[in-house]
Motif scaffolding. Sequence first.
Motif, PDB file in Angstrom:
ATOM      1  N   ASP A  22     101.070  -5.162  92.575  1.00  0.00           N
ATOM      2  CA  ASP A  22     100.958  -4.071  91.603  1.00  0.00           C
ATOM      3  C   ASP A  22      99.967  -4.398  90.510  1.00  0.00           C
ATOM      4  O   ASP A  22      99.877  -3.679  89.523  1.00  0.00           O
ATOM      5  CB  ASP A  22     102.324  -3.825  90.938  1.00  0.00           C
ATOM      6  N   TYR A  23      99.282  -5.502  90.650  1.00  0.00           N
ATOM      7  CA  TYR A  23      98.428  -5.935  89.550  1.00  0.00           C
ATOM      8  C   TYR A  23      97.117  -5.160  89.564  1.00  0.00           C
ATOM      9  O   TYR A  23      96.356  -5.224  90.528  1.00  0.00           O
ATOM     10  CB  TYR A  23      98.153  -7.440  89.628  1.00  0.00           C
ATOM     11  N   ASP A  24      96.850  -4.433  88.488  1.00  0.00           N
ATOM     12  CA  ASP A  24      95.617  -3.641  88.420  1.00  0.00           C
ATOM     13  C   ASP A  24      94.994  -3.815  87.041  1.00  0.00           C
ATOM     14  O   ASP A  24      95.483  -3.274  86.059  1.00  0.00           O
ATOM     15  CB  ASP A  24      95.952  -2.166  88.665  1.00  0.00           C
ATOM     16  N   GLY A  26      92.489  -2.526  85.942  1.00  0.00           N
ATOM     17  CA  GLY A  26      91.794  -1.317  85.514  1.00  0.00           C
ATOM     18  C   GLY A  26      90.316  -1.593  85.313  1.00  0.00           C
ATOM     19  O   GLY A  26      89.727  -2.381  86.064  1.00  0.00           O
ATOM     20  N   CYS A  30      88.903  -9.147  84.417  1.00  0.00           N
ATOM     21  CA  CYS A  30      90.119  -9.949  84.536  1.00  0.00           C
ATOM     22  C   CYS A  30      89.757 -11.426  84.656  1.00  0.00           C
ATOM     23  O   CYS A  30      88.934 -11.811  85.475  1.00  0.00           O
ATOM     24  CB  CYS A  30      90.975  -9.536  85.721  1.00  0.00           C
ATOM     25  N   THR A  33      91.367 -12.676  88.259  1.00  0.00           N
ATOM     26  CA  THR A  33      91.129 -12.039  89.561  1.00  0.00           C
ATOM     27  C   THR A  33      89.672 -11.625  89.781  1.00  0.00           C
ATOM     28  O   THR A  33      89.285 -11.338  90.904  1.00  0.00           O
ATOM     29  CB  THR A  33      92.032 -10.799  89.751  1.00  0.00           C
ATOM     30  N   ARG A 443     101.388  -8.433  84.846  1.00  0.00           N
ATOM     31  CA  ARG A 443     100.637  -7.281  84.369  1.00  0.00           C
ATOM     32  C   ARG A 443      99.421  -7.749  83.560  1.00  0.00           C
ATOM     33  O   ARG A 443      99.460  -8.821  82.956  1.00  0.00           O
ATOM     34  CB  ARG A 443     101.523  -6.430  83.464  1.00  0.00           C
TER      35      ARG A 443
END
Lengths: 502, 326
Positions: A22-24, A26, A30, A33, A443
Amino acid sequence: MAKRTATRPGAGTAAEAALFADYDPGPYFCELTAARAGDGGATATVRARLAAIGLEALRARAAVAEGELIDLGVTFTVYSDATAIDRILPFDCIPRIITAAEWDHIERGVKQRVAALNLFLHDIYHGGKILADGVLPRELVLGNANYRPEMEHFPVRFGTYVHICGTDIVRGRDGDFMVLEDNARTPSGVSYVVENRHLMSRSFPDLMAGMNLRPVDDYGRRLHAAMAEIAPEGVDDPEVVLLSPGIYNSAYFEHVFLAREMGVPLVEGADLVVERDHVWMRTTAGLRAVHTIYRRIGDDFLDPTVFRPESLLGVPGLIGAWRAGRVTLANAVGTGVADDKAVYAYMPRIIRYYLGEDAILANVPTYICREKPGLDYTLAHLAELVVKPVGESGGYGITIGPRASRAELETARAALLADPANWISQPVIDLSVAPTLTEYGIRPRHLDLRPFAVTGRETWVLAGGLSRVAMREGSLIVNSSQGGGSKDTWVLADEVLAEGPG
Amino acid sequence: MAREPVMLARYAEGLFWMARYLERVENLARLIDVTQGFESPGREAESWHALVRINADEEDFARRGHTPGADAVKSFYLADAANPTSIPASLEAARYNARTLRPLISTEMWRQLNMFHRAMSAIAPEEMQGDRLSRLCTRIKEGVQTHTGITEGTFFRDQGWLFYRLGRLIERADQTTRLLDIRYHLLTAPSGGEEQRVAELARWGGVLRAAAGYHAFRRIARPGFTPADVVAFLLVDHGFPRSVGLCVSEMEAVLGELRARWGLRGTVRSLELVEDLRAALMGRAVARIIEGGLHEFLDAVQKDLIALGAEIGTAFFRDWRPNAAA
């Protein structure tokens, strides 16, 4: 050598996919990532190791780690509405990673900035060539509340005014580093850099195993060496002390940390006395001379005979002893004029003026409301801008346009019009994010970076710095007084992984 | 190479008081434990009030609106943080001092004290009842003993260690006089039959147990020992760590070391006071002391210890400060 587990999953496994499903991040950059050249696989390894630990175990271990901070009293004090509460700085167990190349860039940029700040301070307290040359408005400097006429034509050793500097750096959408502000008075937070690393290595040795990281535990020794270097000339084996307002100060833990790491006494104002223009500390064996004072109290409180007469924190006669050349204060008096948010806007020009170089680390674009174009632009774009008071610190008094209600914007507008010179504005910076452990899982949370530079004869920068994290979703305010937390900050050494990705 | 460590006067004072407060906590737990043991049916209130009396807290106890009784006294000492002589208040003061001493004391000392303080700042009323009270007292004693052990094993041995020990020794000597005082009236009780004599010795056994001296005493006592032998043991024995006499001898050694090793010349007057105290204790047989009035003697020793503490404060601490901890 320790045995390595054969079952540890590599990058891109199912477990990792689950933890980061669920890691986004946006639109934001980051820190864990984003694909980055030169990380030698470190970010992928950390993601894989986090996934191998799993969310529940991460939570349990993070809770134990935070409990340990409480037991150790690694706390700061928050003051609001006449109450004082001891809090820990929330610790997020997922490290922030900086590559060797990124760090090299930051380090050079910080050193350049500290050099320019010191040259600037020397200049403005010795006639102000930069003001005569019209690089920045005279009244911005001379009319600044932090400008200290007492410093005019006063020599400091090696021309160093800012011995300890904290540079707040953020990272935009494209991953570029920008300086958000300089902290040239008494920047705090370095204790958390070291404590976070200790905590990390106790609580998450499996995350760190084999990582070739730049160490952070040399800070106290470097600081002590710089403090000894700047002692008045001709003093053999100078006595260094740390001057703290005492246990009720919100940063008292840090004062303790620094005194311990340097191995010097932590003194309060009443422990010091000035006689015959020398500064002495009261010991069981009588008075003993003091040569360098790393003071963690503001200029205004240092000496009631010169500044605020009601100050009980300072030492009567201290400024006299300093001016007589018997003791060195770090940082020097009057550095606040250089880290003022209004002067900040001119830093790229200040760097070019003294060093003949472009700034290695860019500024965030800044509109100066004391100037009409800046004010007009700010008023016209209030809803898009971050409006900041120039004299404050700790994140107080900030209005973030896109997040503000209509009423808040009108309040900000009235404040701007009432005293334009007290304000600057900046576009909202898309602060980078890093995966952070929250009640909803992993998150993205926004963060900044505050490296610490120590300057005696030369400047040394502690590898990494304090990564401050806005723990609330979407929040850009990372200050500890406003609910921010922190992360361990890993600067990768050139050879990234001693044993290859786990 | 190595630098001679300096000792801020404020640090020396903080160490002295931190040690005193913690020693006070341990001893108060001992006194509470032994008081519970002394409760006699129908006369509980009287037993508990003796605790208030030997701590010279009668006025405070009444002023804070307590009425004599077991629960009120227990709560006054175990839960009432506003009572400056309570265990929570002493621990608060010890932790306050430790906080100012954090640059000096070991992280392990700080951590344990921080946690002990937290555990003891919320003692529930039910923990003060029945069999749980003794367990609570044990936990409190062990908290201080853990501190003592960590300190012994981790604290740097410079002047600070010596001031820490001075604080502890002065408080311990004072507390032993108070423990003795709680039973002094037994000495003047009319002698009755064998049964009464045995009961009386049993109570003295309780005093010895509270001071953790019961077995040591039995090792050196003659089979036909009397209460006066117990008093002698607690007052002047050379081997028992809580005897007033041993504490005084150690104070003398510590002050001597501060003078010889650390060159602190301000020790002269304190050493004189300690010599006087030693002479008062050792100069005559304990039987004579009892004859002259044990309570009065203990009172005088307490006053001498107060004078010694004041002299150390004047000579070494920041007595230029009006708000010096006291």
